[in-house]
Scaffold this active site. Sequence first.
Site, PDB file in Angstrom:
ATOM      1  N   TYR A  33       0.896  -1.041  -0.065  1.00  0.00           N
ATOM      2  CA  TYR A  33      -0.025   0.023  -0.029  1.00  0.00           C
ATOM      3  C   TYR A  33       0.885   1.135  -0.049  1.00  0.00           C
ATOM      4  CZ  TYR A  33       0.753   1.225   5.079  1.00  0.00           C
ATOM      5  OH  TYR A  33       1.391   1.645   6.112  1.00  0.00           O
ATOM      6  N   LYS A 149       6.611  -1.684   1.877  1.00  0.00           N
ATOM      7  CA  LYS A 149       5.388  -1.063   2.558  1.00  0.00           C
ATOM      8  C   LYS A 149       4.192  -2.097   2.303  1.00  0.00           C
ATOM      9  CE  LYS A 149       3.147   3.279   3.382  1.00  0.00           C
ATOM     10  NZ  LYS A 149       3.616   3.466   4.708  1.00  0.00           N
ATOM     11  N   GLU A 181      12.435   2.539  14.154  1.00  0.00           N
ATOM     12  CA  GLU A 181      11.620   3.628  13.451  1.00  0.00           C
ATOM     13  C   GLU A 181      10.357   3.501  14.545  1.00  0.00           C
ATOM     14  OE1 GLU A 181      10.380   2.933   9.535  1.00  0.00           O
ATOM     15  OE2 GLU A 181      10.263   0.500   9.814  1.00  0.00           O
ATOM     16  N   LEU A 206      11.372   1.670   7.041  1.00  0.00           N
ATOM     17  CA  LEU A 206      10.656   2.050   5.731  1.00  0.00           C
ATOM     18  C   LEU A 206      11.544   3.289   4.996  1.00  0.00           C
ATOM     19  CD1 LEU A 206       8.550   1.321   3.635  1.00  0.00           C
ATOM     20  CD2 LEU A 206       7.182   3.190   4.945  1.00  0.00           C
TER      21      LEU A 206
END
Length: 283
Positions: A33, A149, A181, A206
């Site tokens: 996505y 992702k 993260e 990411l």
Amino acid sequence: MTRIIYLNGQYIPETEGKVSVFDRGFLFSDSVYEVVSVLDRKLVDFEGHVQRLARSLSEIGIEGAPDAHAWLGICRELVSRNAFEEGMIYWQVTRGTPDDRDFVFPPTDMPPTVLAFTQSRTLVNNPVAERGLSVVTVPDLRWGRADIKTTQLLYASLMKNAAIGQGADDAWMERDGWITEGSAQNAHIINRDGVLITHPLNREILHGITRAAVLPLVVQRIEERPFSVSEAEQAAEAFVSSASGFVMPVVRINGYAIGDGKPGSATVQLRNAYIEWARRTAK
């Protein structure tokens, strides 16, 4: 007003959207996505997001998704049909719907399931930016390809809810004492020497599109390297970057006040600079 979504080539009311129970996105999280922000009915950093989507699709071998030109048309049509002013547009592509459940991939000529929808959200005048976020650190137990992702978001969701259960707003994940993260954001600190430190791009995080746009706006010296939990707790400032939050100050980590416990001046300036850049370059 009923929200209009895009599903497999059609613009339909959200109440009419249907996906097969055998869709691989539902059965295996076999899908990727993206999310692009919308400001003043315009798309922020569209090229960065559509390129990352193409990379994610390539990494797991999904073919047949719309190209960049088609995605641009889909987004603009959703903005128009929903009279959409500010928020996000989510894109999701699954490997499609075979006849039955099977770990083996279906034939590559099977059409993917393609979904896009709007989600209203206050991006610029978000009150959280005025007070800042509180985060706690948790073990990063995700799979080893955080750079793709995918919709495999269960662990991040569990950790965010665990953080809320501890009275914080969100979680920062760590491996062996090093911050990777946030649950859905890239994490950054500014140390007491005024150096901005951010995790390097690798498979552990990411590759944030907002991160990539923010770093050229930074006036401080930048070090792309891992930073420890204790280093974060002792930072002068901290913030996260994401498409849904832009630049968002972090004022407390594991109960430790960052700086004076209020959004830091450098972070506030960077948030303002990013918003100005986003408005100037949105298409």
